[in-house]
Design a protein around this motif. Structure first.
Motif, short mmCIF file in Angstrom:
data_model
loop_
_atom_site.label_atom_id
_atom_site.label_comp_id
_atom_site.label_asym_id
_atom_site.label_seq_id
_atom_site.Cartn_x
_atom_site.Cartn_y
_atom_site.Cartn_z
N TYR A 181 0.71 -1.20 -0.05
CA TYR A 181 0.02 0.21 -0.12
C TYR A 181 0.73 1.18 0.00
CZ TYR A 181 -3.06 3.64 1.85
OH TYR A 181 -4.06 4.55 1.90
N GLY A 241 -10.72 -3.74 -9.96
CA GLY A 241 -10.43 -2.95 -8.55
C GLY A 241 -9.19 -2.42 -8.68
N THR A 242 -8.38 -2.31 -7.52
CA THR A 242 -7.02 -1.89 -7.44
C THR A 242 -6.29 -2.61 -6.91
OG1 THR A 242 -5.49 -0.04 -7.18
CG2 THR A 242 -7.29 -0.26 -5.85
N GLU A 289 -4.92 -4.99 -3.71
CA GLU A 289 -5.44 -5.32 -2.33
C GLU A 289 -6.95 -5.10 -2.25
OE1 GLU A 289 -2.75 -3.14 0.37
OE2 GLU A 289 -1.60 -4.94 0.34
N THR A 290 -7.63 -4.84 -3.27
CA THR A 290 -9.00 -4.80 -3.09
C THR A 290 -9.74 -6.30 -3.05
OG1 THR A 290 -9.12 -3.01 -4.90
CG2 THR A 290 -11.32 -4.48 -4.43
N HIS A 310 -15.48 -6.74 -3.43
CA HIS A 310 -15.49 -5.45 -3.63
C HIS A 310 -15.03 -5.07 -5.16
CE1 HIS A 310 -16.79 -4.26 0.38
NE2 HIS A 310 -15.80 -4.11 0.77
N TYR A 311 -14.77 -6.08 -5.96
CA TYR A 311 -14.70 -5.69 -7.22
C TYR A 311 -15.86 -5.31 -8.05
CZ TYR A 311 -9.65 -7.40 -8.06
OH TYR A 311 -8.22 -7.71 -8.12
N ILE A 366 -6.66 1.82 2.64
CA ILE A 366 -7.16 1.25 1.52
C ILE A 366 -7.29 2.09 0.42
CG2 ILE A 366 -9.35 0.07 0.72
CD1 ILE A 366 -10.11 -0.20 4.09
N LYS A 367 -6.83 1.55 -0.85
CA LYS A 367 -6.89 2.39 -2.13
C LYS A 367 -8.11 1.84 -2.76
CE LYS A 367 -4.24 2.89 -6.47
NZ LYS A 367 -3.24 2.45 -7.09
N LYS A 368 -8.83 3.00 -3.11
CA LYS A 368 -9.98 2.90 -3.81
C LYS A 368 -10.09 3.60 -4.98
CE LYS A 368 -12.10 2.91 0.82
NZ LYS A 368 -12.89 3.72 1.78
N THR A 369 -10.97 3.13 -5.90
CA THR A 369 -11.23 3.87 -7.18
C THR A 369 -12.64 3.95 -7.37
OG1 THR A 369 -10.73 3.73 -9.50
CG2 THR A 369 -11.27 1.63 -8.63
#
Length: 265
Positions: A42, A167-168, A170-171, A175-176, A218-221
């Motif tokens: 991360y 996703g990105t 570690e998604t 949550h995909y 947490i990385k989110k898109t």
């Protein structure tokens, strides 16, 4: 090594008027943060993203002012160097023992200016997309090819019947996301439609530039509804008009506000 083709990045930088010396310094900074195994995936990915998004600050010579070397030309997406590679062999993390099991071969890797920014695992139409998602998650483990994901912005899996899930880093599997967008174009299957919509060169870079957030580990898109809501809001803002974005519960209102505010700034 996360950057599969450093010479390709140097060659592209040369077309942008960047000297060999500055290009070498920028490449060194990128590889330094991407390969810093003392940090989590991360944190490494976050550091790489900052260099991609805001440029690499380097000094031409000692005592001189810093200059910014841009690794991606965000304002003109088609001016970048795009490449696609199949079955890229990536050495695993267990190099000491030379274990072949740790080496992986992602099905498709997407490069921009020599930097690996997207990975896609493909499955037969009779095999669930979930298998590809779990393969991506396994590949991100230390014993496999975690360093390869230091530069990765898009992590995808798909097949001809279910289409694409994205996703990105570690998604979690649950949550995909699935992209939903109306179109008048007829595609052979859902996978082709999703790829055409998400991996369009301009949109691929736009979502990386404007729709990524690093949120407390947490990385989110974005989901499609957030993207199109913000796109509509931008048109109102350009006319100096207000408006309402109607969201249902749990559809990502807070992140919509974050990304819209970042764009306004």
């Amino acid at each position: 090594v996360p950057i599969a083709e450093p010479e390709r990045l140097k060659a592209w930088l040369a077309t942008q008027g960047v000297s060999d010396a500055l290009a070498a310094r920028a490449l060194f900074e990128l590889q330094k943060v991407a390969n810093d195994t003392s940090k989590s995936l991360y944190d490494r990915n976050h550091a790489v993203y900052r260099l991609l998004r805001y440029g690499v600050k380097v000094r031409p010579e000692a005592g001189e002012n810093t200059v910014t070397v841009w690794l991606v030309k965000w304002a003109d997406p088609l001016a970048n160097d795009f490449a696609v590679a199949e079955e890229v062999t990536v050495p695993g993390g267990d190099l000491v023992s030379g274990a072949k099991a740790s080496t992986k071969r992602p099905d498709v890797v997407l490069y921009v200016n020599g930097i690996a920014l997207g990975v896609l695992e493909l499955k037969r139409s009779t095999v669930s997309v979930s298998e590809g998602i779990r393969q991506n998650l396994d590949n991100q483990k230390k014993e496999f090819i975690q360093p390869f994901f230091s530069t990765m912005q898009w992590v995808m899996a798909g097949n001809d019947t279910q289409g694409l899930r994205y996703g990105t880093i570690e998604t979690p599997e649950k949550h995909y996301l699935e992209w939903k967008e109306d179109t008048d174009i007829t595609y052979e299957n859902p996978l082709h439609r999703h790829l055409a919509q998400l991996c369009n060169k301009s949109r691929f870079l736009e979502i990386i530039h404007d729709y990524i957030v690093f949120d407390s580990g947490i990385k989110k898109t974005c989901r499609h509804n957030q993207y199109f809501g913000i796109q509509a809001a931008k048109q109102h803002i350009a006319r100096r008009e207000g408006g309402i974005i109607w969201h249902t519960q749990g559809s990502g209102k807070s992140l919509t506000m974050v990304w819209l505010a970042k764009w306004i700034r």
